[in-house]
Design a protein around this motif. Sequence first.
Motif, PDB file in Angstrom:
ATOM      1  N   LEU A   1      28.706  40.898  42.920  1.00 38.46           N
ATOM      2  CA  LEU A   1      29.047  41.543  44.096  1.00 38.46           C
ATOM      3  C   LEU A   1      30.345  41.932  43.461  1.00 38.46           C
ATOM      4  CD1 LEU A   1      29.453  38.211  46.123  1.00 38.46           C
ATOM      5  CD2 LEU A   1      27.616  40.678  46.503  1.00 38.46           C
ATOM      6  N   GLY A   2      30.906  42.102  42.095  1.00 42.05           N
ATOM      7  CA  GLY A   2      31.876  43.367  41.713  1.00 42.05           C
ATOM      8  C   GLY A   2      33.218  42.128  41.510  1.00 42.05           C
ATOM      9  N   GLY A   3      32.750  41.199  41.775  1.00 44.56           N
ATOM     10  CA  GLY A   3      33.916  40.433  40.683  1.00 44.56           C
ATOM     11  C   GLY A   3      34.859  39.555  41.941  1.00 44.56           C
ATOM     12  N   ALA A   4      36.482  39.508  41.449  1.00 48.47           N
ATOM     13  CA  ALA A   4      37.181  38.612  42.110  1.00 48.47           C
ATOM     14  C   ALA A   4      37.683  39.117  43.829  1.00 48.47           C
ATOM     15  CB  ALA A   4      38.580  38.927  41.753  1.00 48.47           C
ATOM     16  N   PRO A   5      37.355  40.850  44.002  1.00 48.20           N
ATOM     17  CA  PRO A   5      37.647  41.521  45.204  1.00 48.20           C
ATOM     18  C   PRO A   5      36.708  41.146  46.217  1.00 48.20           C
ATOM     19  CG  PRO A   5      38.215  43.396  43.810  1.00 48.20           C
ATOM     20  CD  PRO A   5      37.587  42.072  42.478  1.00 48.20           C
ATOM     21  N   ALA A   6      35.298  40.965  45.917  1.00 48.01           N
ATOM     22  CA  ALA A   6      33.650  40.198  46.363  1.00 48.01           C
ATOM     23  C   ALA A   6      34.811  38.950  47.292  1.00 48.01           C
ATOM     24  CB  ALA A   6      33.042  40.808  46.214  1.00 48.01           C
ATOM     25  N   TRP A   7      34.856  38.588  46.331  1.00 51.19           N
ATOM     26  CA  TRP A   7      34.898  37.129  46.642  1.00 51.19           C
ATOM     27  C   TRP A   7      36.125  36.920  47.668  1.00 51.19           C
ATOM     28  CZ3 TRP A   7      32.557  32.778  47.532  1.00 51.19           C
ATOM     29  CH2 TRP A   7      32.819  31.755  48.188  1.00 51.19           C
ATOM     30  N   ALA A   8      37.863  37.793  47.745  1.00 51.01           N
ATOM     31  CA  ALA A   8      38.924  37.458  48.363  1.00 51.01           C
ATOM     32  C   ALA A   8      38.029  38.169  49.216  1.00 51.01           C
ATOM     33  CB  ALA A   8      39.929  38.179  47.054  1.00 51.01           C
ATOM     34  N   ALA A   9      37.900  38.662  49.546  1.00 50.86           N
ATOM     35  CA  ALA A   9      36.236  39.117  50.743  1.00 50.86           C
ATOM     36  C   ALA A   9      36.370  37.992  51.497  1.00 50.86           C
ATOM     37  CB  ALA A   9      35.910  41.077  50.937  1.00 50.86           C
ATOM     38  N   VAL A  10      35.003  37.848  50.659  1.00 49.35           N
ATOM     39  CA  VAL A  10      34.460  36.171  51.348  1.00 49.35           C
ATOM     40  C   VAL A  10      35.682  35.535  52.189  1.00 49.35           C
ATOM     41  CG1 VAL A  10      33.288  34.393  51.415  1.00 49.35           C
ATOM     42  CG2 VAL A  10      32.269  37.272  49.961  1.00 49.35           C
TER      43      VAL A  10
END
Length: 420
Positions: free
Chosen positions: A260-269
């Motif tokens: 999903l693209g790393g840290a930015p994607a998980w931060a979005a979740v």
Amino acid sequence: MHSYRRDLDMLRHRGFALLLTARTISTLGASFAPVALAFGVLALPGATARTLSVVLTAEALPMVVFMLVGGVIADRLPRHRVMMAGETLNAAAFFCLAAMMLTGWTPLPAMVVAAALSGVAMAVLFPALTGIIPDVVPADRLQTANALLGLGTNISRVAGLVLGGGTVVLLGAGWALVVSGMMFAVAAVLVAALRLLPAEPSEAGEYVKGNSVLADLRDGWREFISRQWLWVVVAQFSMMILAVQAAHGVLGPLVAKEHLGGAPAWAAVLAGEAVGMIAGVFVTLRLRPRRPILVATLLTLPTALPYLLLGVGAPLWTIVIGAVVMGVCFDIFGVLWNTTMQREIPAESLSRVSSYDALGSLMFGPIGLMLAGPAAILVGPRPALLGCAAIVLLASLAALLSPGVRNLRAPDPVEEVAAH
């Protein structure tokens, strides 16, 4: 009649305003930690999912082990002083982790010790936080106070996750952890200025003289086990937290990193979950169910949604929506749960009972973290996330079989105001 204007009048209360500000700032700092710690550890040379599991387990295990001691301390001593100690210890732990990340000196044993300090801090802080709210607000305003505290902390959670993800990307995990430590330190200063009601110190003093620690724990256990709704939901959450810790701590970040693209994607979740929790606050300010624990338990069923979506490889935007749903449900659950505990449990036992609540709910969390890394290697992170979703659903359905969960009724609002 309830009104938003009357709810906001709570902010004029000095004690509650200080508590709200301290918790909001503390949560802002804590919101930097999940992204910073997860991706900081995964970025270390030679680090794997197993390495992240070890560090997160080192944080979770002391929190479980020391939780009962934290409950006894919070029932014996002024709770604002206990909270100050927890915030200070958290600040020290995250400053140590930040220093290691920034200097590049990151031996696993040292990271484990620093993470363990944070776990001890949470074991001290959590029971005091649950017990302090009835100390500073009237009984008929408990749900409003819990909701407003949730609003402040959830707004901080959104801001912290967005800023934390950006800080990790732009400056690195070490600086995000520095911010965490600074926020905990500010919260400690604010809590130090809090004053309890005049009767509390003398009650605490008499309490210490009349009981041993073991007697305190036995009394708290009797209060806990005598309420079916309480121990059944705690048992439910012991299984749910096993799944949530594995999914949020290890499996979710792994899927984000790989697909999903790393840290930015998980931060979005995580930010989606926090946005949902903000929306949930406005529901809880108005919601007054006659069977609060039944409603709260029903709302745990949809919390499996983001794990299902992650497990089947759904697009990121759908996972974020699922996280929003999870956030709404968890916030409503939390406010109804805390308010019910504060109404049903005697004030002098509340921190100890909340420590049994936290211990029971969190005791399998370290196991989930320990199993997450090997599960990701053996079956893959996505199938493991589907397993987490199944655990959440089955535990919630099992809790609904309890008559105590289904039948506990809240007091009539008019009667509650008259009584206080």
